[in-house]
Design an enzyme around this catalytic site. Structure first.
Site, PDB file in Angstrom:
ATOM      1  N   ASP A  28       0.789  -1.750  -0.356  1.00  0.00           N
ATOM      2  CA  ASP A  28       0.022   0.303  -0.053  1.00  0.00           C
ATOM      3  C   ASP A  28       0.742   1.126  -0.123  1.00  0.00           C
ATOM      4  O   ASP A  28       0.178   3.021  -0.500  1.00  0.00           O
ATOM      5  CB  ASP A  28      -0.813  -0.051   1.006  1.00  0.00           C
ATOM      6  CG  ASP A  28      -0.495  -0.205   2.627  1.00  0.00           C
ATOM      7  OD1 ASP A  28       0.698  -0.450   2.668  1.00  0.00           O
ATOM      8  OD2 ASP A  28      -1.283   0.012   3.376  1.00  0.00           O
ATOM      9  N   GLU A  51       9.211 -10.524  -2.567  1.00  0.00           N
ATOM     10  CA  GLU A  51      10.367  -9.759  -2.655  1.00  0.00           C
ATOM     11  C   GLU A  51      11.878  -9.964  -2.899  1.00  0.00           C
ATOM     12  O   GLU A  51      12.774  -9.108  -3.464  1.00  0.00           O
ATOM     13  CB  GLU A  51      10.352  -8.828  -1.314  1.00  0.00           C
ATOM     14  CG  GLU A  51       9.493  -7.393  -1.262  1.00  0.00           C
ATOM     15  CD  GLU A  51       8.097  -7.942  -0.923  1.00  0.00           C
ATOM     16  OE1 GLU A  51       6.921  -7.651  -0.611  1.00  0.00           O
ATOM     17  OE2 GLU A  51       8.247  -9.452  -0.628  1.00  0.00           O
ATOM     18  N   HIS A 114       0.655   0.155  10.317  1.00  0.00           N
ATOM     19  CA  HIS A 114       0.816  -1.298  10.218  1.00  0.00           C
ATOM     20  C   HIS A 114       2.697  -1.137   9.054  1.00  0.00           C
ATOM     21  O   HIS A 114       3.268  -0.511   9.058  1.00  0.00           O
ATOM     22  CB  HIS A 114       0.166  -1.786   9.252  1.00  0.00           C
ATOM     23  CG  HIS A 114      -0.906  -1.105   7.932  1.00  0.00           C
ATOM     24  ND1 HIS A 114      -0.642   0.033   8.167  1.00  0.00           N
ATOM     25  CD2 HIS A 114       0.318  -1.505   7.015  1.00  0.00           C
ATOM     26  CE1 HIS A 114      -1.208   0.823   6.363  1.00  0.00           C
ATOM     27  NE2 HIS A 114      -0.232  -0.286   6.191  1.00  0.00           N
ATOM     28  N   HIS A 115       3.094  -2.047   9.542  1.00  0.00           N
ATOM     29  CA  HIS A 115       4.739  -2.427   8.989  1.00  0.00           C
ATOM     30  C   HIS A 115       5.694  -1.750  10.130  1.00  0.00           C
ATOM     31  O   HIS A 115       6.177  -1.406   9.096  1.00  0.00           O
ATOM     32  CB  HIS A 115       4.925  -1.982   7.432  1.00  0.00           C
ATOM     33  CG  HIS A 115       3.700  -2.695   6.290  1.00  0.00           C
ATOM     34  ND1 HIS A 115       2.619  -3.395   6.874  1.00  0.00           N
ATOM     35  CD2 HIS A 115       3.334  -2.601   5.266  1.00  0.00           C
ATOM     36  CE1 HIS A 115       2.437  -4.422   5.991  1.00  0.00           C
ATOM     37  NE2 HIS A 115       2.760  -4.052   5.016  1.00  0.00           N
ATOM     38  N   GLY A 413      27.094 -16.133  -1.963  1.00  0.00           N
ATOM     39  CA  GLY A 413      27.161 -17.460  -2.016  1.00  0.00           C
ATOM     40  C   GLY A 413      24.762 -17.753  -1.099  1.00  0.00           C
ATOM     41  O   GLY A 413      25.165 -18.878  -0.220  1.00  0.00           O
ATOM     42  N   ASP A 444      17.880 -29.841  -7.129  1.00  0.00           N
ATOM     43  CA  ASP A 444      16.759 -29.934  -6.527  1.00  0.00           C
ATOM     44  C   ASP A 444      16.469 -29.224  -4.980  1.00  0.00           C
ATOM     45  O   ASP A 444      15.649 -28.371  -4.463  1.00  0.00           O
ATOM     46  CB  ASP A 444      16.861 -31.737  -6.175  1.00  0.00           C
ATOM     47  CG  ASP A 444      17.505 -32.324  -5.773  1.00  0.00           C
ATOM     48  OD1 ASP A 444      18.458 -31.636  -5.370  1.00  0.00           O
ATOM     49  OD2 ASP A 444      17.347 -32.916  -4.862  1.00  0.00           O
ATOM     50  N   ASN A 471      20.187 -34.640  -7.125  1.00  0.00           N
ATOM     51  CA  ASN A 471      20.981 -35.194  -6.363  1.00  0.00           C
ATOM     52  C   ASN A 471      20.417 -35.526  -4.940  1.00  0.00           C
ATOM     53  O   ASN A 471      20.935 -35.822  -3.608  1.00  0.00           O
ATOM     54  CB  ASN A 471      22.641 -35.040  -6.476  1.00  0.00           C
ATOM     55  CG  ASN A 471      22.284 -33.409  -5.568  1.00  0.00           C
ATOM     56  OD1 ASN A 471      21.902 -32.935  -5.595  1.00  0.00           O
ATOM     57  ND2 ASN A 471      23.670 -32.964  -6.465  1.00  0.00           N
ATOM     58  N   GLY A 473      18.951 -33.836  -2.638  1.00  0.00           N
ATOM     59  CA  GLY A 473      19.074 -32.838  -1.047  1.00  0.00           C
ATOM     60  C   GLY A 473      20.349 -32.082  -1.802  1.00  0.00           C
ATOM     61  O   GLY A 473      21.083 -31.986  -2.377  1.00  0.00           O
ATOM     62  N   GLU A 477      27.051 -29.457   1.025  1.00  0.00           N
ATOM     63  CA  GLU A 477      26.236 -29.372   2.480  1.00  0.00           C
ATOM     64  C   GLU A 477      27.536 -31.075   3.250  1.00  0.00           C
ATOM     65  O   GLU A 477      27.344 -30.734   3.909  1.00  0.00           O
ATOM     66  CB  GLU A 477      24.958 -29.076   2.966  1.00  0.00           C
ATOM     67  CG  GLU A 477      23.950 -28.022   2.283  1.00  0.00           C
ATOM     68  CD  GLU A 477      24.386 -26.790   3.083  1.00  0.00           C
ATOM     69  OE1 GLU A 477      26.331 -26.715   3.530  1.00  0.00           O
ATOM     70  OE2 GLU A 477      23.841 -25.898   3.206  1.00  0.00           O
TER      71      GLU A 477
END
Length: 563
Positions: A28, A51, A114-115, A413, A444, A471, A473, A477
């Site tokens: 708004d 956003e 608000h916000h 990253g 994925d 692959n 997952g 990591e």
């Protein structure tokens, strides 16, 4: 027209710089501003899913156009975009970040709107943005507003960093003189100090004249700060071997006879590592020496004769020359360097690693095969976007055709960045040359963070190639820590139903698991033309990864464990 609204003034200025797509989400406090997008011929409102994705899209668009615009609403909207804006700041990407804020009277009365945080402080988010912006503006006076807007756009473009502009909702409908638009924005770099620049050139020429094994090393900021032409001219003038970093990939045409490969410190190909590290002079252009860009800081130069050309300073050995910007410095260096290098005899550079394709068509796909094979599928002008993870590391061993643009976010990253960035890139490509292919490689796991932006791609009938590397997952990591930990698992999706879900027009879906299936796909003439949006799910073993990622993961785990 004698006068136009401030809102229209902003978008007319952007249009003058060929920024024709505006990214963001309505709220708004920015709705009146968004009305003005439609008043400028050729301008369009992308309308993003959220956003954060919009910030990523603005980043991808800017990497092709040199500038982009993101519009969010006060508080909730701008904070959702902060991660994307921080990435643009870290990686030198110019974004005009327009934030619709409450009216001046509401701010003066400290209304509990608000916000807000409920404490009457309307500047808190502006203060947050200071740390990830080249400059900021909090517009409060219509008379000075056009000059502030011009300053913001100029600094975003020149310095290739985000700039924050707070726009009170009541000001965007107020009028400013239309004649201001007749004076073009000055987006030229300020001249270098001539004495300092001359000292730089004399020092560089002296080092060059004594060098026996000089090289040129190209990094990310050569592209970000528009020095690719100067880099190529430097290579042509000197005949020195030229290498790139992972972030610098596409900073020089890789078919150039003097291109020797990608240098990543200890993770480099052995011949590249030996060649670079045995140099007795290194001309470094646009360096961003992050851990993933340097093989965890494993550069092992044998020489201290290093010249670093940066966007806002030059460094020669231990001496720093503030304000000697690389673009002008390189242009002046090129006037005389050819005389100094006339006796230089160019020797061979490292040759690309030979790739032996598996003989059997039913051989299961691997990262090693994929990243070598795509090199021959890429074509001139492609825009290639690689996600943090296996893609960003795998693409290092691929060869790019001429005039390719490579987009990755090696320094910041943020996983999921590339899906939004692909939207921005493909909308920019529509405006620059619709025949240019935009190619995304995303894991994925990363896809699941920002998948909604594929919907916006479908809305605008864009035609990217979406390679989804399945692959099972978060492989990157798992390699760093927690190979069998459930926190590196993801819920499997039916990825080839996504285009249908987002109501794409004439989508194409493919799943490839073997060498033969990928070969069939790449040899399909129709597939090679970007006529439709395509999702290609590439099935790969869970722990299969490019060898340099395996080594980098080991280094990262060691670094994370250090006291």
């Amino acid at each position: 027209m004698a006068e136009i609204t401030l809102g229209r003034y902003i978008f007319e200025r952007l249009n003058q710089l060929k920024v024709q797509t505006i990214f963001g989400v309505p709220g708004d406090f920015n709705l009146s501003l968004l009305d003005k997008v439609y008043e400028v011929e050729g301008m369009r409102w992308a309308g993003n899913a959220n956003e954060l994705n919009a910030a990523y899209a603005a980043d991808g668009y800017s990497r092709l156009k040199g500038l982009s615009c993101l519009v969010t609403t006060f508080g909730v909207g701008e904070l959702s975009a902060v991660n994307g804006i921080a990435g643009s700041y870290a990686e030198h990407v110019g974004v005009l970040n327009l934030v619709g804020i409450p009216s001046i009277s509401s701010q003066a009365k400290q209304l509990l709107l608000h916000h807000t945080l409920g404490n009457g402080d309307f500047t808190v988010f502006h203060r947050m943005a200071n740390n990830i912006s080249q400059t900021t503006a909090f517009i409060s006076d219509i008379n000075s507003a056009p000059a502030e807007i011009d300053r913001a756009i100029r600094e975003a473009y020149i310095y290739q960093r985000p700039v924050y502009v707070g726009l009170p909702a009541n000001l965007v409908d107020l009028n400013v003189p239309a004649s201001l638009l007749q004076t073009p924005l000055d987006i030229s770099l300020k001249p270098n100090d001539p004495d300092a620049q001359q000292e730089v050139i004399e020092n560089v020429l002296e080092l060059v004249s004594k060098a026996k094994n000089p090289i040129i090393l190209v990094d990310a900021c050569a592209s970000r700060h528009d020095c690719k032409v100067e880099v190529e001219q430097l290579v042509n003038a000197t005949k020195f071997p030229v290498f790139t970093t992972p972030m610098g990939k596409s900073g020089i045409n890789e078919s150039h006879e003097r291109f020797g490969g990608v240098y990543v410190g200890s993770l480099s190909e052995p011949e590249v590592k030996e060649f670079v590290e045995s140099a007795d002079l290194i001309l470094s252009v646009g360096a961003l020496l992050s851990d993933f860009n340097t093989g965890s800081f494993s550069y092992s130069y044998k020489t201290k004769n290093i010249v670093e050309f940066h966007s806002d300073y030059t460094k020669i050995r231990q001496a720093t020359f503030p304000g000697v910007q690389m673009k002008e410095a390189l242009q002046n260096l090129l006037l005389t360097i050819g005389q100094v290098t006339a006796s230089y005899v160019p020797g061979p550079v490292p040759a690309p690693r030979r790739f032996n394709s598996p003989a059997e068509a039913n051989t299961l796909l691997s990262q090693e095969y994929l990243w070598n094979r795509v090199s021959t599928w890429f074509r001139e002008g492609d825009i290639i976007i690689t996600e943090t993870g296996t893609s960003a590391f795998g693409i290092v061993q691929s060869r790019f055709p001429n005039n390719t643009v490579g987009i990755s976010q090696v320094l910041w990253g943020s996983i999921g960045f590339t899906v939004g960035a692909t939207l921005g890139a493909v909308m920019a490509a529509q405006e620059i040359d619709p025949k240019r292919r935009v190619i995304l490689f995303v894991g994925d796991g990363s896809l699941q963070l920002t998948v909604q932006e594929i919907s916006t791609m479908c809305k605008w009938e864009t035609t990217p190639y979406l390679f989804i590397l399945n692959n099972d997952g978060y492989t990157i990591e798992r390699l760093i820590h927690g190979e069998t930990a459930t926190y590196n698992d993801i819920q499997p999706w039916n990825n080839l139903k996504l285009l249908e879900l987002f109501n794409a027009k004439n989508p194409e879906n493919y799943r490839v698991s073997t060498v033969g299936e990928l070969e069939t796909l790449f040899s399909n003439k129709n597939f090679n033309e970007n006529t439709n949006i395509r999702a290609i799910e590439v099935m790969l073993p869970r722990m299969d990864a490019p060898i340099n990622l395996v080594k980098q993961a080991q280094l990262s785990e060691k670094t994370n464990a250090e006291n």
